[in-house]
Design an enzyme around this catalytic site. Structure first.
Site, short mmCIF file in Angstrom:
data_model
loop_
_atom_site.label_atom_id
_atom_site.label_comp_id
_atom_site.label_asym_id
_atom_site.label_seq_id
_atom_site.Cartn_x
_atom_site.Cartn_y
_atom_site.Cartn_z
N CYS A 64 -2.28 5.77 -2.61
CA CYS A 64 -2.30 4.49 -3.31
C CYS A 64 -2.60 3.30 -2.40
O CYS A 64 -3.56 2.56 -2.64
CB CYS A 64 -0.95 4.26 -4.00
SG CYS A 64 -0.49 5.53 -5.18
N HIS A 92 -1.03 -2.48 -3.59
CA HIS A 92 0.20 -1.68 -3.52
C HIS A 92 1.37 -2.59 -3.17
O HIS A 92 1.22 -3.50 -2.33
CB HIS A 92 0.06 -0.59 -2.46
CG HIS A 92 1.19 0.40 -2.48
ND1 HIS A 92 1.21 1.47 -3.33
CD2 HIS A 92 2.35 0.45 -1.77
CE1 HIS A 92 2.33 2.16 -3.13
NE2 HIS A 92 3.03 1.55 -2.20
#
Length: 513
Positions: free
Chosen positions: A82, A138
């Site tokens: 991610c 993120h």
């Protein structure tokens, strides 16, 4: 010879048709008006959608969007994790330029990109109202979702914290939304509020609204109606659940994201290559993922419906994509965290109503998430960035979907540790302490991955110390069968192909630094 021509000469991906990003056929169709952008980012989504050939999936909203969009059949992330993936595509730079390969680093660090202009920030600098909700960057990487990117004086960035487990520590469950806090519902509600505000200002100021939806990220916690869409008897196990023959174990991933769930700590006694979990657990997990995808689809539909009801659709680019793919037991792999096809390939589509010839079209052109930055800028009517971004604009494909702007896509992934029982994906490891880096290229016919040792002091791979090679044949792969390819490593059988693709990988990644 430029890099595009050099790739074509390899003749590994078929004919190559070059189209310049500033081609007049595209530019002449653009209005001088700046277009709005609705930027939808999905976490952990592989092409598990009806519009990507998975006809058993209930994804009516995204399928409808596909009929109105240019759909990219071969889009790839640059890193199947991610934080590194988002640091890359939100800046238009590849991971080796960003130097964020784990959950410790980000592009705003001193000496790297503290003065870079991020993707939303570029629109902000060009007079746009920029608002964001959910998981776009993120969390924490960069800090506070990168305040320079957003108009936080109007609406602070909003991302509710998702719960980690289902009751009992399981990874999938059906819960009543009246009594359960679903973070994605909160995210979408906040996004709709911001969309309403943007609509009131749109005559004076165009908008860039980013909506990041967490599902189908673990845990697969959904309202009951989405789990009910998939009976256990209707869910099939992967056709090939074994690790590819002849592939170095360095390429395998034990999926600590799944392993860390208490349910599996108790019920899975041995999670190693070709010894993972029971058939019933495989079916249950796949059902949970499917349900989470359908839940996500319903939320995307709410956002698109509101865009329509506000009369904004005709002047808004809708960009839909995932941050990376996901493995659901195929090849004995789960989660992301690898260089395999299912971890790196992503669904991606863009709707630009003022280019009606692109509606419902599909393209087999290679696309990378790093291309989003220049593509959205050009589609929206902005000038190209003067910064040294590494992505290329895919806008020419909206008038010629059969063009091939690139002949390959590139990804990478690190591994840490020297004890083969404890090799891990470096999620919390300092970047100077990595052990290996796997560099991967996908061409029309092959995927090739080269594993090298890591030079921590220089933060780069040691190309003179290759510890593993993988070559997989993708002849005849239309992207709809998730189990049919990458079942055997044929690197030892094709030395000439390995030599050519090794040169291509090294040329690309040595230039990325």
């Amino acid at each position: 010879m430029d890099s595009l021509q050099a790739l074509c000469v390899l003749l590994l991906a078929g004919p190559c048709l070059a189209v310049a990003p500033g081609d007049d056929s595209f530019g002449s169709s653009q209005s001088a008006t700046k277009r709005n952008v609705l930027f939808i980012v999905i976490d952990d989504l592989r092409p598990q959608l009806g519009c990507y050939g998975q006809k058993y999936m209930h994804t009516p909203n995204i399928d409808k969007l596909a009929t109105e969009s240019l759909v990219f059949d071969r889009a790839y992330c640059q890193f199947a994790f991610c934080a590194p993936s988002r640091n890359s595509f939100m800046t238009g730079r590849r991971p080796d330029r960003v130097k964020a390969w784990s959950f410790r680093d980000h592009f705003r660090e001193p000496g790297i990109g503290q003065n870079w202009t991020s993707l939303p920030q570029y629109f902000k600098k060009n007079g746009y109202l920029t608002l964001g909700v959910g998981k776009t960057f993120h969390p924490g990487l960069p800090p506070k979702y990168d305040p320079p990117s957003w108009d936080e004086d109007i609406y602070p960035y909003y991302n509710p914290t998702p719960s980690r487990f289902c009751p009992g520590g399981d990874s999938r469950c059906a819960l009543d939304p009246k009594t359960t806090n679903f973070s994605d519902i909160l995210t979408v509600n906040a996004g709709l509020e911001r969309l309403e505000y943007a609509a009131k200002q749109v005559d004076k100021q165009p908008f860039f609204l980013a909506v990041g939806i967490h599902k189908p990220h673990l845990p697969w916690k959904v309202p009951p109606e989405f789990m009910d869409m998939y009976s256990l008897s209707s869910v099939e196990a992967p056709a090939d659940g074994y690790f590819p023959h002849g592939t170095p174990e360095l390429a395998w991933n034990d999926c600590w994201k799944l392993w860390n769930h208490p349910f599996y700590d108790t019920n899975v006694t041995s999670y190693a290559v070709n010894n993972s979990m029971s058939h019933a657990d495989v079916i249950g997990l796949r059902r949970g993922y499917y349900a989470a995808v359908s839940f996500m689809d319903s939320l995307v539909g709410q956002v698109l419906d509101r865009l329509d009801s506000l009369g904004l659709s005709k002047d808004t680019v809708v960009s839909f994509h995932a941050d990376h793919g996901w493995q659901l037991g195929e090849h004995n792999l789960w989660c992301k965290m690898s260089n395999f096809e299912l971890a790196t390939r992503v669904p991606m589509m863009m709707r630009a109503p003022w280019l009606p010839g692109s509606a419902g079209k599909r393209t087999s052109a290679f696309a990378e998430l790093v291309d989003l930055y220049p593509t959205l800028a050009e589609l929206a009517g902005l000038p190209p960035s003067t910064e040294n971004i590494q992505g290329k604009s895919l806008a020419p494909l909206f008038t010629n979907s059969s063009a091939q702007l690139s002949t390959a896509a590139f990804s990478q992934f690190p591994k840490c540790g020297t004890d083969w029982a404890w090799i891990n994906p470096c999620g919390g490891t300092r970047r100077d302490k990595f052990t290996y880096m796997g560099y991967s290229v996908r061409t029309d016919q092959y995927r090739y991955t080269e594993w090298v040792t890591w030079i921590g002091a220089e933060l780069k791979g040691n190309w003179s110390d290759v510890v593993g090679r993988e070559l997989y044949d993708h002849h005849g792969d239309d992207g709809t069968d998730f189990s049919a390819f990458e079942n055997e490593n044929i690197a030892s059988q094709q030395p000439d192909i390995v030599k050519q693709l090794s040169a291509l990988v090294q040329q690309q990644f040595q230039n990325d630094m």
